[in-house]
Design an enzyme around this catalytic site. Structure first.
Site, PDB file in Angstrom:
ATOM      1  N   SER A  43       1.103  -7.774  16.556  1.00  0.00           N
ATOM      2  CA  SER A  43       2.179  -8.494  16.139  1.00  0.00           C
ATOM      3  C   SER A  43       3.466  -7.987  17.093  1.00  0.00           C
ATOM      4  O   SER A  43       4.477  -8.542  17.135  1.00  0.00           O
ATOM      5  CB  SER A  43       2.342  -8.455  14.726  1.00  0.00           C
ATOM      6  OG  SER A  43       2.438  -7.059  14.113  1.00  0.00           O
ATOM      7  N   ASP A  50     -10.537  -7.671  18.155  1.00  0.00           N
ATOM      8  CA  ASP A  50     -10.785  -7.336  16.850  1.00  0.00           C
ATOM      9  C   ASP A  50     -12.130  -8.333  16.392  1.00  0.00           C
ATOM     10  O   ASP A  50     -11.662  -9.436  16.054  1.00  0.00           O
ATOM     11  CB  ASP A  50      -9.556  -7.278  15.850  1.00  0.00           C
ATOM     12  CG  ASP A  50      -8.557  -6.403  16.171  1.00  0.00           C
ATOM     13  OD1 ASP A  50      -7.611  -6.503  16.346  1.00  0.00           O
ATOM     14  OD2 ASP A  50      -8.969  -5.221  16.388  1.00  0.00           O
ATOM     15  N   GLY A  52      -8.525  -5.086   9.034  1.00  0.00           N
ATOM     16  CA  GLY A  52      -8.585  -6.373   8.406  1.00  0.00           C
ATOM     17  C   GLY A  52      -7.485  -7.435   8.806  1.00  0.00           C
ATOM     18  O   GLY A  52      -7.921  -8.798   8.849  1.00  0.00           O
ATOM     19  N   PHE A  53      -6.361  -7.154   9.209  1.00  0.00           N
ATOM     20  CA  PHE A  53      -5.095  -8.062   9.256  1.00  0.00           C
ATOM     21  C   PHE A  53      -4.043  -7.326  10.273  1.00  0.00           C
ATOM     22  O   PHE A  53      -4.064  -6.024  10.508  1.00  0.00           O
ATOM     23  CB  PHE A  53      -4.458  -8.235   8.122  1.00  0.00           C
ATOM     24  CG  PHE A  53      -5.516  -8.720   7.053  1.00  0.00           C
ATOM     25  CD1 PHE A  53      -6.030  -7.977   6.091  1.00  0.00           C
ATOM     26  CD2 PHE A  53      -5.718 -10.266   6.992  1.00  0.00           C
ATOM     27  CE1 PHE A  53      -6.957  -8.891   5.104  1.00  0.00           C
ATOM     28  CE2 PHE A  53      -6.547 -10.777   6.090  1.00  0.00           C
ATOM     29  CZ  PHE A  53      -7.144  -9.901   5.177  1.00  0.00           C
ATOM     30  N   GLY A  54      -3.488  -8.272  10.834  1.00  0.00           N
ATOM     31  CA  GLY A  54      -2.546  -7.716  11.960  1.00  0.00           C
ATOM     32  C   GLY A  54      -1.131  -7.773  10.935  1.00  0.00           C
ATOM     33  O   GLY A  54      -1.297  -8.162   9.769  1.00  0.00           O
ATOM     34  N   GLY A  55       0.013  -7.248  11.633  1.00  0.00           N
ATOM     35  CA  GLY A  55       1.244  -7.214  11.067  1.00  0.00           C
ATOM     36  C   GLY A  55       1.471  -6.372   9.885  1.00  0.00           C
ATOM     37  O   GLY A  55       2.514  -6.324   8.845  1.00  0.00           O
ATOM     38  N   HIS A  57      -7.457  -5.550  23.626  1.00  0.00           N
ATOM     39  CA  HIS A  57      -8.287  -5.235  22.273  1.00  0.00           C
ATOM     40  C   HIS A  57      -8.570  -6.372  21.415  1.00  0.00           C
ATOM     41  O   HIS A  57      -7.841  -7.035  21.341  1.00  0.00           O
ATOM     42  CB  HIS A  57      -7.157  -4.352  21.626  1.00  0.00           C
ATOM     43  CG  HIS A  57      -7.525  -4.049  20.355  1.00  0.00           C
ATOM     44  ND1 HIS A  57      -8.526  -2.640  20.238  1.00  0.00           N
ATOM     45  CD2 HIS A  57      -7.776  -4.054  19.247  1.00  0.00           C
ATOM     46  CE1 HIS A  57      -8.880  -2.129  19.195  1.00  0.00           C
ATOM     47  NE2 HIS A  57      -8.346  -3.213  18.271  1.00  0.00           N
ATOM     48  N   MET A  63     -15.336  -4.573  13.433  1.00  0.00           N
ATOM     49  CA  MET A  63     -15.119  -4.128  12.174  1.00  0.00           C
ATOM     50  C   MET A  63     -16.307  -5.004  11.317  1.00  0.00           C
ATOM     51  O   MET A  63     -15.950  -6.081  10.812  1.00  0.00           O
ATOM     52  CB  MET A  63     -13.806  -4.705  11.770  1.00  0.00           C
ATOM     53  CG  MET A  63     -12.665  -3.439  12.194  1.00  0.00           C
ATOM     54  SD  MET A  63     -10.950  -4.315  12.169  1.00  0.00           S
ATOM     55  CE  MET A  63     -11.224  -5.073  13.747  1.00  0.00           C
ATOM     56  N   SER A 107      -3.515  -6.314  20.917  1.00  0.00           N
ATOM     57  CA  SER A 107      -4.731  -6.929  20.044  1.00  0.00           C
ATOM     58  C   SER A 107      -4.671  -8.494  20.320  1.00  0.00           C
ATOM     59  O   SER A 107      -3.672  -9.159  19.538  1.00  0.00           O
ATOM     60  CB  SER A 107      -4.420  -6.570  18.993  1.00  0.00           C
ATOM     61  OG  SER A 107      -5.513  -7.224  17.762  1.00  0.00           O
ATOM     62  N   MET A 122      -7.500   4.131  12.766  1.00  0.00           N
ATOM     63  CA  MET A 122      -6.854   3.170  12.203  1.00  0.00           C
ATOM     64  C   MET A 122      -5.513   3.627  11.400  1.00  0.00           C
ATOM     65  O   MET A 122      -5.547   4.505  10.767  1.00  0.00           O
ATOM     66  CB  MET A 122      -7.793   2.451  11.370  1.00  0.00           C
ATOM     67  CG  MET A 122      -8.939   1.834  11.824  1.00  0.00           C
ATOM     68  SD  MET A 122      -8.378   0.582  13.091  1.00  0.00           S
ATOM     69  CE  MET A 122      -7.518  -0.575  12.112  1.00  0.00           C
ATOM     70  N   ASP A 168      -4.366   2.239  16.263  1.00  0.00           N
ATOM     71  CA  ASP A 168      -4.488   0.733  15.914  1.00  0.00           C
ATOM     72  C   ASP A 168      -3.766   0.657  14.565  1.00  0.00           C
ATOM     73  O   ASP A 168      -4.533   0.693  13.585  1.00  0.00           O
ATOM     74  CB  ASP A 168      -5.929   0.436  16.032  1.00  0.00           C
ATOM     75  CG  ASP A 168      -6.265  -0.963  15.907  1.00  0.00           C
ATOM     76  OD1 ASP A 168      -7.271  -1.343  16.174  1.00  0.00           O
ATOM     77  OD2 ASP A 168      -5.094  -1.679  16.056  1.00  0.00           O
ATOM     78  N   GLY A 169      -2.634  -0.068  14.683  1.00  0.00           N
ATOM     79  CA  GLY A 169      -2.008  -0.743  13.321  1.00  0.00           C
ATOM     80  C   GLY A 169      -0.832  -0.265  13.294  1.00  0.00           C
ATOM     81  O   GLY A 169      -0.355   0.776  13.037  1.00  0.00           O
ATOM     82  N   GLY A 170       0.030  -1.244  13.043  1.00  0.00           N
ATOM     83  CA  GLY A 170       1.657  -1.022  12.967  1.00  0.00           C
ATOM     84  C   GLY A 170       2.287  -0.145  13.822  1.00  0.00           C
ATOM     85  O   GLY A 170       3.249   0.506  13.937  1.00  0.00           O
ATOM     86  N   MET A 187     -14.351  -8.934  13.222  1.00  0.00           N
ATOM     87  CA  MET A 187     -14.580  -8.832  11.910  1.00  0.00           C
ATOM     88  C   MET A 187     -15.503  -9.878  11.090  1.00  0.00           C
ATOM     89  O   MET A 187     -15.778 -11.015  11.524  1.00  0.00           O
ATOM     90  CB  MET A 187     -13.052  -9.353  11.164  1.00  0.00           C
ATOM     91  CG  MET A 187     -11.888  -8.147  11.761  1.00  0.00           C
ATOM     92  SD  MET A 187     -10.638  -8.806  11.100  1.00  0.00           S
ATOM     93  CE  MET A 187      -9.211  -7.790  11.990  1.00  0.00           C
ATOM     94  N   HIS A 231     -13.235  -3.920  19.101  1.00  0.00           N
ATOM     95  CA  HIS A 231     -13.324  -3.040  17.979  1.00  0.00           C
ATOM     96  C   HIS A 231     -14.247  -3.700  17.096  1.00  0.00           C
ATOM     97  O   HIS A 231     -13.794  -4.964  16.403  1.00  0.00           O
ATOM     98  CB  HIS A 231     -11.941  -3.008  17.505  1.00  0.00           C
ATOM     99  CG  HIS A 231     -11.595  -2.204  16.339  1.00  0.00           C
ATOM    100  ND1 HIS A 231     -10.466  -2.626  15.725  1.00  0.00           N
ATOM    101  CD2 HIS A 231     -12.518  -1.664  15.299  1.00  0.00           C
ATOM    102  CE1 HIS A 231     -10.432  -1.885  14.508  1.00  0.00           C
ATOM    103  NE2 HIS A 231     -11.878  -1.394  14.343  1.00  0.00           N
TER     104      HIS A 231
HETATM  105  C1  DX5 Z   1      -6.622  -4.428  12.231  1.00  0.00           C
HETATM  106  C2  DX5 Z   1      -6.932  -4.612  13.519  1.00  0.00           C
HETATM  107  C3  DX5 Z   1      -5.759  -4.139  14.517  1.00  0.00           C
HETATM  108  C4  DX5 Z   1      -4.722  -5.324  14.487  1.00  0.00           C
HETATM  109  C5  DX5 Z   1      -3.281  -4.515  14.764  1.00  0.00           C
HETATM  110  O1  DX5 Z   1      -7.834  -4.504  11.458  1.00  0.00           O
HETATM  111  O2  DX5 Z   1      -7.839  -3.673  14.001  1.00  0.00           O
HETATM  112  O3  DX5 Z   1      -6.386  -4.220  15.849  1.00  0.00           O
HETATM  113  O4  DX5 Z   1      -4.954  -6.542  15.086  1.00  0.00           O
HETATM  114  O5  DX5 Z   1      -2.366  -5.608  14.501  1.00  0.00           O
HETATM  115  P1  DX5 Z   1      -0.769  -4.924  14.447  1.00  0.00           P
HETATM  116  O6  DX5 Z   1      -0.592  -4.314  15.706  1.00  0.00           O
HETATM  117  O7  DX5 Z   1       0.073  -6.251  14.393  1.00  0.00           O
HETATM  118  O8  DX5 Z   1      -0.765  -3.960  13.261  1.00  0.00           O
HETATM  119 ZN    ZN Z   2      -8.248  -3.429  16.164  1.00  0.00          ZN
END
Ligand code: DX5
Ligand code: ZN
Length: 219
Positions: A198, A35, A142-145, A33, A68, A8, A137, A175-177, A37, A66
């Site tokens: 991340s 994102d 909304g955020f990475g990490g 990927h 959002m 991502s 999800m 997607d996510g973590g 937003m 993606h």
């Molecule tokens: C969050 C995004 C994810 C995010 C994943 O809203 O849709 O794609 O970038 O980031 P990580 O892999 O760091 O959780």
């Molecule tokens: Zn995403």
């Protein structure tokens, strides 16, 4: 289905986006990927079609976009024109989801539906047959990490059974973590596409990182 790694770019270095994208491509990534937003559907603002177009010019990898955003219908054609190969929309953002999925497919693009962590699988019951992919999800968007939400594993397993019962070649994207410690269980639960932001960007060696992730899912 082949297991795919989709870095991502939300976690990429936007001051050198082209180089970072080309580096993950060289390191063995399968998809990119992206994102999108809008600051309304999620409490963050990232990028629009102009960046998708620039990213698409930087790589030959498929663009996994993606959305959002609220009212995604208004922007489908722009993202497809910018080079999206797959567009995923949140069921929570689509009043007329069947029409939105039809719009994406008529634009010649693969179509995905996205579920937030608390959204039940039943919301897919009357749209699943029209999808190329379901994006689950495993963090609040909304955020990475962020940290992987554990009950997503049961959701992946149940979705896998629904897809198998449908007999359709529908991919499950998570997607996510997603990282070195969570990816094995996510793959075992039935996921096909693994978004990692991340866990990849910011690491010293993208090839070694992607190789480590792939080793965990190929078993
Ligand atoms: C969050 C995004 C994810 C995010 C994943 O809203 O849709 O794609 O970038 O980031 P990580 O892999 O760091 O959780
Ligand atoms: Zn995403």
């Amino acid at each position: 289905m082949k297991k795919l790694i989709a870095p991502s770019i939300l976690s990429a270095d936007f001051s050198r986006l082209k180089e970072d994208i080309q580096a993950v491509e060289a390191a063995g990534a399968d998809w990119i990927h992206v994102d999108v937003m809008d600051g309304h559907f999620v409490p963050n603002i990232t990028l629009g079609p102009i960046i998708v177009e620039a990213a698409n010019r930087s790589t030959s990898l498929p663009m996994d976009v993606h959305l959002m955003i609220e009212h995604p219908d208004q922007f489908i054609s722009e993202f497809v024109r910018a080079g999206a190969d797959l567009v995923s929309v949140h069921v929570e953002a689509c009043v007329h989801l069947n029409r939105t999925i039809e719009l994406i497919r008529k634009a010649g693009c693969q179509a995905g539906a996205v579920l937030n962590p608390a959204t039940p699988l039943e919301s897919l019951d009357y749209i699943l047959e029209y999808l190329d992919l379901v994006l689950l999800m495993s963090v609040n968007p909304g955020f990475g990490g962020q940290s992987f939400i554990p009950n997503t594993l049961e959701k992946i397993r149940r979705l896998k059974s629904k897809i198998e019962a449908s007999g359709k070649p529908i991919r499950i994207e998570v997607d996510g973590g997603v990282n070195q410690t969570t990816i094995r269980d996510i793959a075992a639960a039935g996921a096909d596409v693994f978004v990692a932001g991340s866990a990849i960007f910011g690491k010293p060696d993208y090839a070694a990182t992607i190789r480590e992730l792939r080793e965990q899912i190929e078993e």
